[in-house]
Design a protein around this motif. Structure first.
Motif, PDB file in Angstrom:
ATOM      1  N   ARG A  92      33.946   2.246 -53.088  1.00  0.00           N
ATOM      2  CA  ARG A  92      33.784   3.092 -51.896  1.00  0.00           C
ATOM      3  C   ARG A  92      34.743   2.625 -50.789  1.00  0.00           C
ATOM      4  O   ARG A  92      34.804   1.450 -50.445  1.00  0.00           O
ATOM      5  CB  ARG A  92      32.349   3.040 -51.396  1.00  0.00           C
ATOM      6  CG  ARG A  92      32.075   3.985 -50.231  1.00  0.00           C
ATOM      7  CD  ARG A  92      30.618   3.903 -49.808  1.00  0.00           C
ATOM      8  NE  ARG A  92      29.740   4.419 -50.852  1.00  0.00           N
ATOM      9  CZ  ARG A  92      29.418   5.703 -50.987  1.00  0.00           C
ATOM     10  NH1 ARG A  92      29.909   6.602 -50.129  1.00  0.00           N
ATOM     11  NH2 ARG A  92      28.604   6.094 -51.943  1.00  0.00           N
ATOM     12  N   SER A 147      41.450   3.542 -51.374  1.00  0.00           N
ATOM     13  CA  SER A 147      42.288   4.717 -51.095  1.00  0.00           C
ATOM     14  C   SER A 147      43.125   5.194 -52.276  1.00  0.00           C
ATOM     15  O   SER A 147      43.906   6.131 -52.133  1.00  0.00           O
ATOM     16  CB  SER A 147      43.233   4.409 -49.924  1.00  0.00           C
ATOM     17  OG  SER A 147      44.032   3.267 -50.207  1.00  0.00           O
ATOM     18  N   ARG A 166      33.770  11.925 -55.878  1.00  0.00           N
ATOM     19  CA  ARG A 166      34.356  12.624 -54.728  1.00  0.00           C
ATOM     20  C   ARG A 166      33.520  12.447 -53.474  1.00  0.00           C
ATOM     21  O   ARG A 166      34.061  12.286 -52.374  1.00  0.00           O
ATOM     22  CB  ARG A 166      34.513  14.097 -55.071  1.00  0.00           C
ATOM     23  CG  ARG A 166      35.650  14.386 -56.040  1.00  0.00           C
ATOM     24  CD  ARG A 166      35.631  15.815 -56.533  1.00  0.00           C
ATOM     25  NE  ARG A 166      36.854  16.142 -57.282  1.00  0.00           N
ATOM     26  CZ  ARG A 166      36.960  17.184 -58.083  1.00  0.00           C
ATOM     27  NH1 ARG A 166      35.921  18.017 -58.243  1.00  0.00           N
ATOM     28  NH2 ARG A 166      38.086  17.414 -58.731  1.00  0.00           N
ATOM     29  N   GLY A 171      34.290   9.489 -51.502  1.00  0.00           N
ATOM     30  CA  GLY A 171      35.605   9.451 -50.884  1.00  0.00           C
ATOM     31  C   GLY A 171      36.735   9.070 -51.814  1.00  0.00           C
ATOM     32  O   GLY A 171      37.854   8.824 -51.358  1.00  0.00           O
TER      33      GLY A 171
END
Length: 324
Positions: free
Chosen positions: A140, A143, A168, A171
């Protein structure tokens, strides 16, 4: 020095995780090379007909749509860094086994990590794999891109397609899904299993697959991208171009009624005990049917007991040609 031959060419990988070693990430530039150990210091040696083997590798990748060369572990006994350099010349993506194998990869190629991780790497240029809610929770806020592993009939990691929405919602950028059928089964069975998943997925998701004949991918549902992982077929697909041999380190007579080895195995007849400089540390093991992997003068030599770390003990009857 005399040598005894064996067929298997895959060496073993380190089985132990170093949890106290922090993750780091370095990439090799084109000017850096990996220096091999001098062959004179080795008691086991693999000889490859390099040009013919390289031609096989290049042709296999060229004939596969969206190939993903796999260089996990010790690089299929050939060296992970060495194979990564070859893969970087021929493909845009390669696969490694774990996040700890992200070190020392060429900068020109993007890595995907096949095994889910519970710790984030210090880089976001790798594609990670998630196969459970715990894997997603661990990443979590990360990137980079991820693949969602869908559960196959192997049942090693993976979940249902709802795991895509879970990733999704956390994130994560879902690039595609990974489907990993078992080695067992036919190519047709694997295609059927992959197709069943593909029919339920959005068309924009890539599907990363393995254990499928690359030439049969066009039989899967059309209109989507299939990325084919190539490991054993790529690097070991031409065993006839490989010759593996090991040195005899010692040879001594043995008599019926005596015993030898770690397990004090009874010597079956008069003959010789032959110690070979290759063992479990090199990936040497009995074959699936229990037979010895060693040969000499085109004849199989029997193991007295299963191989140990750096030595395999053979028993050669007195009437059988023995390496010395």
């Amino acid at each position: 020095a005399s040598r005894a031959l064996r067929r298997s060419s895959r060496a073993a990988t380190n089985r132990y995780a170093h949890r106290d070693r922090p993750l780091r990430h370095t990439r090799l530039t084109g000017s850096e090379t990996v220096q091999p150990v001098p062959s004179d210091a080795m008691t086991i040696r693999l000889t490859i007909q390099r040009e013919a083997w390289r031609q096989h590798v290049e042709e296999t990748i060229a004939s596969t749509a969206h190939p993903v060369p796999v260089v996990k572990g010790n690089g299929y006994g050939l060296g992970r860094a060495r194979l990564a350099g070859i893969a970087a010349d021929l493909a845009d993506t390669l696969a490694v086994g774990t996040v700890r194998e992200l070190d020392d990869l060429p900068t020109a190629i993007r890595p995907v990590v096949l095994t889910p991780t519970l710790e984030t790497p210090p880089t976001d240029d790798a594609i990670l794999t998630v196969g459970a809610e715990e894997h997603i929770a661990a990443l979590r806020g990360w990137s980079g891109d991820v693949l969602v592993k869908l559960e196959s009939s192997m049942h090693r990691y993976g979940g249902g397609i709802e795991l895509i929405d879970t990733a999704r919602a956390a994130g994560l950028r879902v690039r595609g899904v990974s489907i990993h059928p078992p080695l067992a089964g036919t190519n047709e069975e694997h295609l059927t299993e992959i197709a069943a998943h593909a029919d339920r997925l959005d068309d924009d998701l890539e599907i990363w697959i393995s254990h499928v004949d690359p030439g049969a991918v066009d039989r899967l549902p059309s209109g989507r991208t299939y990325r084919v992982r190539l490991g054993t077929t790529l690097w070991h697909g031409r065993r006839d171009l490989m010759h593996l041999e090991a040195r005899v380190l010692d040879r001594r007579p043995a008599r019926t009624g005596t015993s030898a080895g770690y397990r004090a195995v009874a010597v079956p007849s008069d003959g010789h005990l032959v110690m070979i400089g290759a063992g479990s540390a090199n990936g040497v093991a009995t074959l699936p049917d229990g037979l010895s992997p060693f040969h000499f003068h085109q004849r199989r030599l029997d193991l007295l007991e299963p191989p140990h770390m750096h030595t395999s003990m053979l028993f050669v009857p007195v009437d059988v040609p023995s390496p010395a």
